[in-house]
Design a protein around this motif. Structure first.
Motif, short mmCIF file in Angstrom:
data_model
loop_
_atom_site.label_atom_id
_atom_site.label_comp_id
_atom_site.label_asym_id
_atom_site.label_seq_id
_atom_site.Cartn_x
_atom_site.Cartn_y
_atom_site.Cartn_z
N GLU A 128 0.81 -1.22 0.00
CA GLU A 128 0.00 0.00 0.00
C GLU A 128 0.84 1.28 0.00
O GLU A 128 0.63 2.15 -0.85
CB GLU A 128 -0.95 -0.01 1.19
N PRO A 129 1.83 1.45 0.92
CA PRO A 129 2.60 2.70 0.88
C PRO A 129 3.42 2.86 -0.40
O PRO A 129 3.56 3.97 -0.93
CB PRO A 129 3.50 2.64 2.10
N VAL A 130 3.94 1.75 -0.92
CA VAL A 130 4.75 1.82 -2.14
C VAL A 130 3.88 2.20 -3.33
O VAL A 130 4.26 3.04 -4.15
CB VAL A 130 5.48 0.48 -2.38
N GLU A 131 2.69 1.62 -3.44
CA GLU A 131 1.81 1.94 -4.56
C GLU A 131 1.29 3.37 -4.51
O GLU A 131 1.14 4.01 -5.55
CB GLU A 131 0.64 0.95 -4.62
N GLU A 132 1.04 3.89 -3.31
CA GLU A 132 0.60 5.29 -3.18
C GLU A 132 1.67 6.25 -3.68
O GLU A 132 1.41 7.14 -4.49
CB GLU A 132 0.26 5.62 -1.72
N GLU A 133 2.88 6.08 -3.17
CA GLU A 133 3.98 6.97 -3.57
C GLU A 133 4.33 6.79 -5.05
O GLU A 133 4.58 7.76 -5.75
CB GLU A 133 5.23 6.70 -2.72
N THR A 134 4.33 5.56 -5.52
CA THR A 134 4.68 5.29 -6.91
C THR A 134 3.65 5.91 -7.85
O THR A 134 4.02 6.49 -8.87
CB THR A 134 4.77 3.78 -7.15
N GLY A 135 2.38 5.80 -7.51
CA GLY A 135 1.34 6.39 -8.35
C GLY A 135 1.46 7.90 -8.45
O GLY A 135 1.31 8.49 -9.51
N ARG A 136 1.77 8.52 -7.30
CA ARG A 136 1.93 9.98 -7.28
C ARG A 136 3.11 10.42 -8.14
O ARG A 136 3.01 11.39 -8.90
CB ARG A 136 2.15 10.40 -5.82
N VAL B 121 2.79 9.96 -12.18
CA VAL B 121 2.11 11.04 -12.89
C VAL B 121 3.12 12.12 -13.27
O VAL B 121 3.10 12.65 -14.40
CB VAL B 121 0.98 11.63 -12.02
N LYS B 122 4.02 12.43 -12.35
CA LYS B 122 5.06 13.42 -12.63
C LYS B 122 5.97 12.97 -13.77
O LYS B 122 6.32 13.74 -14.66
CB LYS B 122 5.92 13.61 -11.37
N LEU B 123 6.36 11.70 -13.73
CA LEU B 123 7.23 11.17 -14.79
C LEU B 123 6.50 11.15 -16.13
O LEU B 123 7.11 11.35 -17.17
CB LEU B 123 7.71 9.77 -14.43
N GLY B 124 5.20 10.90 -16.09
CA GLY B 124 4.42 10.91 -17.33
C GLY B 124 4.44 12.26 -18.01
O GLY B 124 4.48 12.35 -19.24
N LYS B 125 4.44 13.33 -17.21
CA LYS B 125 4.51 14.67 -17.78
C LYS B 125 5.88 14.93 -18.40
O LYS B 125 5.99 15.59 -19.43
CB LYS B 125 4.24 15.71 -16.70
N LEU B 126 6.94 14.41 -17.75
CA LEU B 126 8.29 14.60 -18.30
C LEU B 126 8.51 13.78 -19.57
O LEU B 126 9.28 14.17 -20.44
CB LEU B 126 9.34 14.21 -17.26
N ALA C 142 14.39 7.61 -4.55
CA ALA C 142 14.65 6.98 -5.86
C ALA C 142 13.97 7.76 -6.98
O ALA C 142 14.57 7.98 -8.04
CB ALA C 142 14.16 5.53 -5.85
N PHE C 143 12.74 8.21 -6.76
CA PHE C 143 12.05 8.96 -7.80
C PHE C 143 12.67 10.34 -8.01
O PHE C 143 12.68 10.85 -9.14
CB PHE C 143 10.56 9.08 -7.49
N ALA C 144 13.19 10.96 -6.95
CA ALA C 144 13.88 12.25 -7.11
C ALA C 144 15.13 12.07 -7.97
O ALA C 144 15.43 12.91 -8.84
CB ALA C 144 14.23 12.83 -5.76
#
Length: 115
Positions: free
Chosen positions: A14-22, A25-30, A83-85
């Motif tokens: 659950e915590p990994v999927e919440e953060e990953t989903g958020r 979306v940012k990566l999709g814009k890039l 990791a996402f940063a």
């Protein structure tokens, strides 16, 4: 974007999927220049043995290259954010190289040395 996250324990899901989903979306814009079916993001989370530390690694496959980033932290959400940063910074640098921004950068005039 094809997204695949692998983890060993159910309580991390659950915590990994919440953060990953958020962050996805940012990566999709890039990455809007690429076709969505050509972009693949694979993430893997694991706990370090004998330590209270988590490791989250990301692999992003693009038609122009592959990027890899890792994040380490004492909390599951914090390691995902780290990791996402890192991968976001790598994407920005990769896109700048593809656009050849280094050729268009203005040269600064040299300051004259005081004698």
């Amino acid at each position: 974007m094809k997204l695949l996250i692998s983890h060993k324990f159910e309580e991390w899901r659950e915590p990994v999927e919440e953060e990953t989903g958020r962050h996805a979306v940012k990566l999709g814009k890039l990455l809007k220049r690429y076709a969505p079916d050509l972009v693949q993001l694979h993430g893997c989370i694991e706990k370090r043995p004998r330590k209270q530390e988590y490791l989250f690694s990301l692999n992003l496959s693009l038609p122009t290259g592959t990027l890899h980033a890792t994040g380490e932290a004492a909390d599951v959400r914090a390691c995902v954010k780290a990791a996402f940063a890192e991968i976001e910074a790598q994407i920005k640098k990769h896109m700048a190289l593809l656009r050849k921004d280094y050729e268009w950068k203005r040269k600064r005039p040299r300051a004259k040395a005081l004698a």
